[in-house]
Design an enzyme around this catalytic site. Structure first.
Site, PDB file in Angstrom:
ATOM      1  N   CYS A  35       3.677   5.650   4.946  1.00 44.19           N
ATOM      2  CA  CYS A  35       5.130   5.752   4.832  1.00 44.19           C
ATOM      3  C   CYS A  35       5.580   4.678   3.828  1.00 44.19           C
ATOM      4  O   CYS A  35       5.507   3.497   4.113  1.00 44.19           O
ATOM      5  CB  CYS A  35       5.726   5.529   6.218  1.00 44.19           C
ATOM      6  SG  CYS A  35       7.501   5.696   6.270  1.00 44.19           S
TER       7      CYS A  35
ATOM      8  N   ARG B 226      -0.293   8.813   7.990  1.00 45.87           N
ATOM      9  CA  ARG B 226       0.949   8.897   7.220  1.00 45.87           C
ATOM     10  C   ARG B 226       1.229   7.540   6.587  1.00 45.87           C
ATOM     11  O   ARG B 226       1.569   6.598   7.281  1.00 45.87           O
ATOM     12  CB  ARG B 226       2.126   9.324   8.107  1.00 45.87           C
ATOM     13  CG  ARG B 226       3.486   9.282   7.369  1.00 45.87           C
ATOM     14  CD  ARG B 226       4.595   9.953   8.182  1.00 45.87           C
ATOM     15  NE  ARG B 226       4.785   9.352   9.483  1.00 45.87           N
ATOM     16  CZ  ARG B 226       5.720   8.436   9.769  1.00 45.87           C
ATOM     17  NH1 ARG B 226       6.561   8.026   8.845  1.00 45.87           N
ATOM     18  NH2 ARG B 226       5.813   7.933  10.989  1.00 45.87           N
TER      19      ARG B 226
ATOM     20  N   HIS C 128       4.787  -5.529  -0.832  1.00 45.88           N
ATOM     21  CA  HIS C 128       4.991  -4.655   0.323  1.00 45.88           C
ATOM     22  C   HIS C 128       5.258  -3.214  -0.126  1.00 45.88           C
ATOM     23  O   HIS C 128       6.101  -2.967  -0.987  1.00 45.88           O
ATOM     24  CB  HIS C 128       6.195  -5.179   1.121  1.00 45.88           C
ATOM     25  CG  HIS C 128       6.592  -4.314   2.273  1.00 45.88           C
ATOM     26  ND1 HIS C 128       5.878  -4.253   3.437  1.00 45.88           N
ATOM     27  CD2 HIS C 128       7.652  -3.474   2.432  1.00 45.88           C
ATOM     28  CE1 HIS C 128       6.465  -3.408   4.267  1.00 45.88           C
ATOM     29  NE2 HIS C 128       7.547  -2.925   3.688  1.00 45.88           N
TER      30      HIS C 128
ATOM     31  N   CYS D 258      -1.243  -6.919  -6.335  1.00 49.35           N
ATOM     32  CA  CYS D 258      -0.211  -7.978  -6.369  1.00 49.35           C
ATOM     33  C   CYS D 258       0.315  -8.324  -4.985  1.00 49.35           C
ATOM     34  O   CYS D 258       1.188  -9.167  -4.857  1.00 49.35           O
ATOM     35  CB  CYS D 258       0.934  -7.569  -7.285  1.00 49.35           C
ATOM     36  SG  CYS D 258       1.961  -6.243  -6.631  1.00 49.35           S
TER      37      CYS D 258
ATOM     38  N   HIS E 178       4.448   1.137   5.680  1.00 51.13           N
ATOM     39  CA  HIS E 178       3.564   1.060   6.849  1.00 51.13           C
ATOM     40  C   HIS E 178       2.712   2.317   6.936  1.00 51.13           C
ATOM     41  O   HIS E 178       3.048   3.344   6.354  1.00 51.13           O
ATOM     42  CB  HIS E 178       4.380   0.884   8.138  1.00 51.13           C
ATOM     43  CG  HIS E 178       5.024  -0.468   8.246  1.00 51.13           C
ATOM     44  ND1 HIS E 178       6.264  -0.722   7.703  1.00 51.13           N
ATOM     45  CD2 HIS E 178       4.590  -1.629   8.803  1.00 51.13           C
ATOM     46  CE1 HIS E 178       6.567  -1.998   7.926  1.00 51.13           C
ATOM     47  NE2 HIS E 178       5.580  -2.568   8.598  1.00 51.13           N
TER      48      HIS E 178
ATOM     49  N   CYS F  71       3.400  -4.067 -10.157  1.00 44.66           N
ATOM     50  CA  CYS F  71       2.292  -4.400 -11.074  1.00 44.66           C
ATOM     51  C   CYS F  71       1.688  -3.185 -11.759  1.00 44.66           C
ATOM     52  O   CYS F  71       0.759  -3.325 -12.543  1.00 44.66           O
ATOM     53  CB  CYS F  71       1.215  -5.177 -10.331  1.00 44.66           C
ATOM     54  SG  CYS F  71       0.203  -4.128  -9.264  1.00 44.66           S
TER      55      CYS F  71
ATOM     56  N   CYS G 289       0.084  -3.606  -1.767  1.00 45.66           N
ATOM     57  CA  CYS G 289      -0.685  -3.352  -2.984  1.00 45.66           C
ATOM     58  C   CYS G 289      -1.863  -4.321  -3.040  1.00 45.66           C
ATOM     59  O   CYS G 289      -1.680  -5.523  -2.842  1.00 45.66           O
ATOM     60  CB  CYS G 289       0.229  -3.541  -4.192  1.00 45.66           C
ATOM     61  SG  CYS G 289      -0.654  -3.578  -5.768  1.00 45.66           S
TER      62      CYS G 289
ATOM     63  N   CYS H  95       2.329   1.191  -8.328  1.00 38.37           N
ATOM     64  CA  CYS H  95       3.051   0.061  -7.739  1.00 38.37           C
ATOM     65  C   CYS H  95       4.195  -0.314  -8.678  1.00 38.37           C
ATOM     66  O   CYS H  95       3.981  -0.491  -9.880  1.00 38.37           O
ATOM     67  CB  CYS H  95       2.090  -1.120  -7.569  1.00 38.37           C
ATOM     68  SG  CYS H  95       2.916  -2.636  -7.059  1.00 38.37           S
TER      69      CYS H  95
ATOM     70  N   CYS I 289      10.567  12.312   7.423  1.00 37.32           N
ATOM     71  CA  CYS I 289      10.871  11.025   8.072  1.00 37.32           C
ATOM     72  C   CYS I 289      11.878  10.219   7.250  1.00 37.32           C
ATOM     73  O   CYS I 289      12.345   9.188   7.683  1.00 37.32           O
ATOM     74  CB  CYS I 289       9.589  10.222   8.311  1.00 37.32           C
ATOM     75  SG  CYS I 289       8.873   9.546   6.796  1.00 37.32           S
TER      76      CYS I 289
ATOM     77  N   ASP J 130       0.419   9.609  12.598  1.00 38.95           N
ATOM     78  CA  ASP J 130       1.003  10.923  12.868  1.00 38.95           C
ATOM     79  C   ASP J 130       1.044  11.803  11.606  1.00 38.95           C
ATOM     80  O   ASP J 130       1.898  12.658  11.465  1.00 38.95           O
ATOM     81  CB  ASP J 130       2.410  10.766  13.474  1.00 38.95           C
ATOM     82  CG  ASP J 130       3.331   9.945  12.572  1.00 38.95           C
ATOM     83  OD1 ASP J 130       2.914   9.603  11.445  1.00 38.95           O
ATOM     84  OD2 ASP J 130       4.462   9.656  12.994  1.00 38.95           O
TER      85      ASP J 130
HETATM   86 ZN   LIG Z   1       1.144  -4.115  -7.105  1.00 36.89          ZN
END
Ligand SMILES: [Zn+2]
Length: 157
Positions: free
Chosen positions: A145, A143, A127, A124, A130, A76, A121, A73, A91, A134
């Site tokens: 992504c 997947r 974001h 923390c 997603h 963090c 995560c 991440c 993609c 597929d």
């Molecule tokens: Zn994190």
């Protein structure tokens, strides 16, 4: 029919987050104020990780990284993905078919006129991206992504 689908999706996501919660007891939760995040992250990191932004699709960044190592991440430093889970999805974003157990949480995301499952995560709550259905059929079919900005690659020596 649409409502039944929505309810099923909601219940699934509740079930997933409940089971994730049990798994995540060992993961240390990191809580910082948005002001603290702003001070420690770059502007792009803050936009993607804390404001749920999205990197522009690209074949550069970690999209084209296939060396052995671990993806952490970027906020963090929790280890999220192993390089052996990474696959070429074409993609435009780094794609994984699995996460390290318990390190990722799943959140129902109904923004932008779509119903998606956001991945964050577990430590923390930043974001990451997603998850879609597929992915490679021969492994998990998933997947993950992920934004290049949300992760940092640590090469295996
Ligand atoms: Zn994190």
């Amino acid at each position: 029919m649409k409502n039944i689908f929505l309810i099923t999706l909601l219940l699934t996501s509740i079930a997933v987050s409940y089971s994730q919660e049990k798994k995540n007891e060992m993961i240390k939760k990191i809580t910082k104020t948005e002001k603290e995040w702003k001070e420690t992250l770059t502007a792009q990191q803050y936009f993607v990780l804390r404001q749920k932004g999205t990197d522009a699709p690209s074949e550069s960044g970690y999209t084209s990284t296939f060396e052995k190592g671990t993806y952490h991440c970027a906020a963090c430093d929790l280890q999220l993905f192993k390089s052996n889970s990474k696959f070429e999805s074409h993609c435009g974003w780094p794609s994984f078919d699995d996460a390290i157990k318990g390190t990722v949480e799943y959140v129902l995301d109904k923004t932008q006129g779509m119903i998606r499952t956001e991945i964050i995560c577990a430590s923390c709550r930043s974001h990451l991206g997603h998850i879609f259905d597929d992915g490679p059929k021969e492994t998990t079919g998933k997947r993950y992504c992920v934004n290049t900005t949300s992760i940092k690659f640590v090469k295996q020596e």
